[in-house]
Design a protein around this motif. Structure first.
Motif, PDB file in Angstrom:
ATOM      1  N   ARG A   1      27.069  -3.675 -35.986  1.00 42.96           N
ATOM      2  CA  ARG A   1      28.016  -4.782 -35.865  1.00 42.96           C
ATOM      3  C   ARG A   1      29.332  -4.482 -36.562  1.00 42.96           C
ATOM      4  NH1 ARG A   1      25.280 -10.605 -36.448  1.00 42.96           N
ATOM      5  NH2 ARG A   1      27.242 -11.029 -35.364  1.00 42.96           N
ATOM      6  N   MET A   2      29.300  -3.609 -37.580  1.00 46.46           N
ATOM      7  CA  MET A   2      30.502  -3.252 -38.325  1.00 46.46           C
ATOM      8  C   MET A   2      30.559  -1.741 -38.489  1.00 46.46           C
ATOM      9  SD  MET A   2      32.186  -6.011 -38.976  1.00 46.46           S
ATOM     10  CE  MET A   2      33.315  -5.454 -40.241  1.00 46.46           C
ATOM     11  N   PRO A   3      31.760  -1.162 -38.464  1.00 50.69           N
ATOM     12  CA  PRO A   3      31.890   0.282 -38.634  1.00 50.69           C
ATOM     13  C   PRO A   3      31.655   0.701 -40.080  1.00 50.69           C
ATOM     14  CG  PRO A   3      34.052  -0.725 -38.438  1.00 50.69           C
ATOM     15  CD  PRO A   3      33.046  -1.806 -38.160  1.00 50.69           C
ATOM     16  N   SER A   4      31.180   1.922 -40.260  1.00 51.97           N
ATOM     17  CA  SER A   4      30.983   2.488 -41.586  1.00 51.97           C
ATOM     18  C   SER A   4      32.312   3.020 -42.118  1.00 51.97           C
ATOM     19  CB  SER A   4      29.955   3.622 -41.523  1.00 51.97           C
ATOM     20  OG  SER A   4      29.941   4.365 -42.725  1.00 51.97           O
ATOM     21  N   LEU A   5      32.511   2.893 -43.405  1.00 52.73           N
ATOM     22  CA  LEU A   5      33.734   3.386 -44.036  1.00 52.73           C
ATOM     23  C   LEU A   5      33.516   4.740 -44.711  1.00 52.73           C
ATOM     24  CD1 LEU A   5      35.067   0.097 -45.696  1.00 52.73           C
ATOM     25  CD2 LEU A   5      35.603   1.034 -43.445  1.00 52.73           C
ATOM     26  N   ARG A   6      32.317   5.294 -44.573  1.00 54.54           N
ATOM     27  CA  ARG A   6      31.993   6.539 -45.273  1.00 54.54           C
ATOM     28  C   ARG A   6      32.143   7.763 -44.383  1.00 54.54           C
ATOM     29  NH1 ARG A   6      26.122   5.193 -47.558  1.00 54.54           N
ATOM     30  NH2 ARG A   6      25.951   4.496 -45.386  1.00 54.54           N
ATOM     31  N   GLU A   7      32.275   7.563 -43.086  1.00 55.84           N
ATOM     32  CA  GLU A   7      32.332   8.673 -42.144  1.00 55.84           C
ATOM     33  C   GLU A   7      33.764   8.940 -41.690  1.00 55.84           C
ATOM     34  OE1 GLU A   7      29.761  10.447 -41.507  1.00 55.84           O
ATOM     35  OE2 GLU A   7      28.139   9.171 -42.266  1.00 55.84           O
ATOM     36  N   ARG A   8      34.026  10.179 -41.271  1.00 57.37           N
ATOM     37  CA  ARG A   8      35.336  10.546 -40.733  1.00 57.37           C
ATOM     38  C   ARG A   8      35.216  10.905 -39.258  1.00 57.37           C
ATOM     39  NH1 ARG A   8      38.847  14.517 -44.365  1.00 57.37           N
ATOM     40  NH2 ARG A   8      40.424  13.738 -42.901  1.00 57.37           N
ATOM     41  N   VAL A   9      36.259  10.619 -38.526  1.00 57.91           N
ATOM     42  CA  VAL A   9      36.319  10.889 -37.094  1.00 57.91           C
ATOM     43  C   VAL A   9      37.259  12.063 -36.837  1.00 57.91           C
ATOM     44  CG1 VAL A   9      37.135   9.984 -34.880  1.00 57.91           C
ATOM     45  CG2 VAL A   9      35.794   8.538 -36.404  1.00 57.91           C
ATOM     46  N   THR A  10      36.885  12.911 -35.894  1.00 56.26           N
ATOM     47  CA  THR A  10      37.765  13.977 -35.434  1.00 56.26           C
ATOM     48  C   THR A  10      38.127  13.720 -33.979  1.00 56.26           C
ATOM     49  OG1 THR A  10      36.812  15.632 -36.933  1.00 56.26           O
ATOM     50  CG2 THR A  10      38.007  16.448 -35.017  1.00 56.26           C
ATOM     51  N   VAL A  11      39.419  13.782 -33.671  1.00 59.94           N
ATOM     52  CA  VAL A  11      39.910  13.614 -32.304  1.00 59.94           C
ATOM     53  C   VAL A  11      40.643  14.891 -31.913  1.00 59.94           C
ATOM     54  CG1 VAL A  11      41.277  12.211 -30.719  1.00 59.94           C
ATOM     55  CG2 VAL A  11      40.211  11.141 -32.720  1.00 59.94           C
ATOM     56  N   ARG A  12      40.141  15.569 -30.883  1.00 61.46           N
ATOM     57  CA  ARG A  12      40.742  16.813 -30.431  1.00 61.46           C
ATOM     58  C   ARG A  12      41.304  16.657 -29.023  1.00 61.46           C
ATOM     59  NH1 ARG A  12      35.701  20.688 -32.370  1.00 61.46           N
ATOM     60  NH2 ARG A  12      36.346  20.878 -34.552  1.00 61.46           N
ATOM     61  N   PHE A  13      42.603  16.916 -28.881  1.00 64.93           N
ATOM     62  CA  PHE A  13      43.259  16.885 -27.578  1.00 64.93           C
ATOM     63  C   PHE A  13      43.394  18.318 -27.063  1.00 64.93           C
ATOM     64  CE2 PHE A  13      44.935  13.146 -29.855  1.00 64.93           C
ATOM     65  CZ  PHE A  13      44.618  12.146 -28.961  1.00 64.93           C
ATOM     66  N   GLY A  14      42.849  18.572 -25.879  1.00 67.48           N
ATOM     67  CA  GLY A  14      42.928  19.912 -25.305  1.00 67.48           C
ATOM     68  C   GLY A  14      44.163  20.101 -24.448  1.00 67.48           C
ATOM     69  N   ALA A  15      44.340  21.312 -23.962  1.00 69.57           N
ATOM     70  CA  ALA A  15      45.490  21.628 -23.106  1.00 69.57           C
ATOM     71  C   ALA A  15      45.387  20.872 -21.783  1.00 69.57           C
ATOM     72  CB  ALA A  15      45.544  23.123 -22.842  1.00 69.57           C
ATOM     73  N   PRO A  16      46.515  20.387 -21.245  1.00 71.72           N
ATOM     74  CA  PRO A  16      46.494  19.655 -19.967  1.00 71.72           C
ATOM     75  C   PRO A  16      45.931  20.507 -18.843  1.00 71.72           C
ATOM     76  CG  PRO A  16      48.612  19.402 -21.072  1.00 71.72           C
ATOM     77  CD  PRO A  16      47.866  20.466 -21.810  1.00 71.72           C
ATOM     78  N   ILE A  17      45.195  19.846 -17.949  1.00 71.33           N
ATOM     79  CA  ILE A  17      44.582  20.514 -16.799  1.00 71.33           C
ATOM     80  C   ILE A  17      45.227  19.997 -15.521  1.00 71.33           C
ATOM     81  CG2 ILE A  17      42.446  20.882 -15.514  1.00 71.33           C
ATOM     82  CD1 ILE A  17      40.928  20.332 -18.122  1.00 71.33           C
ATOM     83  N   ASP A  18      45.692  20.919 -14.679  1.00 72.91           N
ATOM     84  CA  ASP A  18      46.199  20.570 -13.350  1.00 72.91           C
ATOM     85  C   ASP A  18      45.071  20.835 -12.356  1.00 72.91           C
ATOM     86  OD1 ASP A  18      47.457  20.201 -10.949  1.00 72.91           O
ATOM     87  OD2 ASP A  18      48.934  21.802 -11.206  1.00 72.91           O
ATOM     88  N   VAL A  19      44.472  19.772 -11.837  1.00 67.99           N
ATOM     89  CA  VAL A  19      43.304  19.938 -10.962  1.00 67.99           C
ATOM     90  C   VAL A  19      43.682  20.074  -9.491  1.00 67.99           C
ATOM     91  CG1 VAL A  19      41.787  18.680 -12.554  1.00 67.99           C
ATOM     92  CG2 VAL A  19      42.980  17.427 -10.736  1.00 67.99           C
ATOM     93  N   SER A  20      44.987  20.060  -9.179  1.00 72.01           N
ATOM     94  CA  SER A  20      45.415  20.054  -7.776  1.00 72.01           C
ATOM     95  C   SER A  20      44.961  21.296  -7.024  1.00 72.01           C
ATOM     96  CB  SER A  20      46.940  19.927  -7.695  1.00 72.01           C
ATOM     97  OG  SER A  20      47.578  21.036  -8.320  1.00 72.01           O
ATOM     98  N   ARG A  21      44.724  22.409  -7.718  1.00 72.67           N
ATOM     99  CA  ARG A  21      44.321  23.646  -7.038  1.00 72.67           C
ATOM    100  C   ARG A  21      42.941  23.534  -6.397  1.00 72.67           C
ATOM    101  NH1 ARG A  21      40.921  26.534 -10.424  1.00 72.67           N
ATOM    102  NH2 ARG A  21      40.782  25.738 -12.560  1.00 72.67           N
ATOM    103  N   HIS A  22      42.184  22.494  -6.770  1.00 72.01           N
ATOM    104  CA  HIS A  22      40.845  22.339  -6.199  1.00 72.01           C
ATOM    105  C   HIS A  22      40.873  21.734  -4.799  1.00 72.01           C
ATOM    106  CE1 HIS A  22      38.743  23.654  -9.763  1.00 72.01           C
ATOM    107  NE2 HIS A  22      39.400  22.801 -10.509  1.00 72.01           N
ATOM    108  N   GLY A  23      41.995  21.126  -4.401  1.00 73.87           N
ATOM    109  CA  GLY A  23      42.077  20.547  -3.064  1.00 73.87           C
ATOM    110  C   GLY A  23      42.553  19.113  -3.087  1.00 73.87           C
ATOM    111  N   ALA A  24      42.317  18.408  -1.987  1.00 75.62           N
ATOM    112  CA  ALA A  24      42.793  17.038  -1.839  1.00 75.62           C
ATOM    113  C   ALA A  24      41.785  16.041  -2.397  1.00 75.62           C
ATOM    114  CB  ALA A  24      43.061  16.734  -0.371  1.00 75.62           C
ATOM    115  N   ALA A  25      42.279  14.850  -2.714  1.00 72.98           N
ATOM    116  CA  ALA A  25      41.418  13.810  -3.270  1.00 72.98           C
ATOM    117  C   ALA A  25      40.324  13.401  -2.292  1.00 72.98           C
ATOM    118  CB  ALA A  25      42.256  12.591  -3.664  1.00 72.98           C
ATOM    119  N   ALA A  26      40.593  13.552  -0.995  1.00 75.18           N
ATOM    120  CA  ALA A  26      39.613  13.154   0.016  1.00 75.18           C
ATOM    121  C   ALA A  26      38.427  14.110   0.104  1.00 75.18           C
ATOM    122  CB  ALA A  26      40.287  13.060   1.385  1.00 75.18           C
ATOM    123  N   SER A  27      38.530  15.267  -0.519  1.00 74.88           N
ATOM    124  CA  SER A  27      37.474  16.272  -0.448  1.00 74.88           C
ATOM    125  C   SER A  27      36.443  16.061  -1.561  1.00 74.88           C
ATOM    126  CB  SER A  27      38.080  17.678  -0.571  1.00 74.88           C
ATOM    127  OG  SER A  27      37.080  18.643  -0.817  1.00 74.88           O
TER     128      SER A  27
END
Length: 258
Positions: A184-210
């Motif tokens: 019900r409540m978050p713990s104050l004893r733990e730490r969070v890590t947030v990792r942002f990776g390199a952007p991915i261009d998925v257009s090479r896989h084809g069209a959205a309809a596929s």
């Protein structure tokens, strides 16, 4: 405005859109970010990978309720995500506080479900991207209760292929310890890590309809998330146990999970 019109506007998703809630989000972000950083001391890596302008999809693993707060707090730009409409529909003081809180952290209400509800959610996310905004999505579809990384559903890839938005993979670590499922409540004893990776261009896989293009793009996104989070791979979709023979048949049949 009549009382009926006022009530309708409270429950109208458009009234909580970034265009209508920009000031409240800006104030909430200004207050929440430094406060959360003081309390939780999050480790943030790769912020430079998030484009400063234009449409972008932040595709993340999903371990805890607080994931949708950790990402906007860590990101270098405003980020919006879809949240259950029930968070915006409460009455009285509790309902008002819930509505203001979720609006202030960039949440947009959506009615969840399969079929038309799922299509409506995708359409709402597409409109956010068409407006040049950043949205956070979870390809797994729901929280992992055992800490493993499940197979990705193809909705994120569909949006990326349809809109041309790059996908920034995100790996969250420790949010399940800060606020485990059922807490019900978050713990104050733990730490969070947030990792942002390199952007991915998925257009090479084809069209959205596929369907093949959507599957390949989804697998590439999930592979990047796995590299950032380091989770054990589940190898299956994260879905509730079948409730009856029809559901068991549906889950056994090969089909694309949106």
């Amino acid at each position: 405005m009549s009382s009926e019109q006022s009530a309708e506007s409270e429950h109208d998703p458009e009234s909580h859109s970034p265009r209508h809630a920009g000031f409240r989000y800006a104030v909430g972000r200004m207050i929440a970010r430094p406060l959360a950083r003081v309390i939780y001391r999050p480790r943030i890596e790769g912020r430079e990978n998030v484009p400063q302008h234009g449409a972008v999809i932040l595709a993340s693993n999903h371990l805890s309720f607080i994931d949708s707060m950790a990402i906007p707090i860590a990101a270098p730009r405003p980020v919006h995500f879809l949240a259950k409409s029930s968070y915006f529909e409460g009455t009285g003081l509790k309902g008002a506080l819930s509505r203001e809180f979720f609006t202030s952290v960039g949440a947009i209400p959506v009615r969840r479900g399969a079929g038309q509800a799922a299509l409506d959610a995708l359409d709402q996310q597409r409109r956010l991207l068409d407006d040049g905004l950043a949205v956070a999505l979870y390809p797994e579809g729901t929280r992992s209760t055992d800490g493993r990384l499940y197979r990705g559903r193809t909705g994120v890839a569909f949006l990326a292929l349809q809109t041309g938005a790059p996908v920034v993979p995100v790996g969250l670590i420790g949010t399940d310890r800060v606020m485990p499922v059922g807490a019900r409540m978050p713990s104050l004893r733990e730490r969070v890590t947030v990792r942002f990776g390199a952007p991915i261009d998925v257009s090479r896989h084809g069209a959205a309809a596929s369907g093949k293009a959507r599957r390949l793009a989804t697998d590439e996104i999930m592979s990047a998330i796995h590299g950032l989070s380091g989770q054990e791979l589940a190898g299956v979709y994260n879905e509730p146990p079948a409730q009856g023979p029809i559901d068991k048949i549906k889950q056994a049949l090969p089909h694309e999970r949106r």
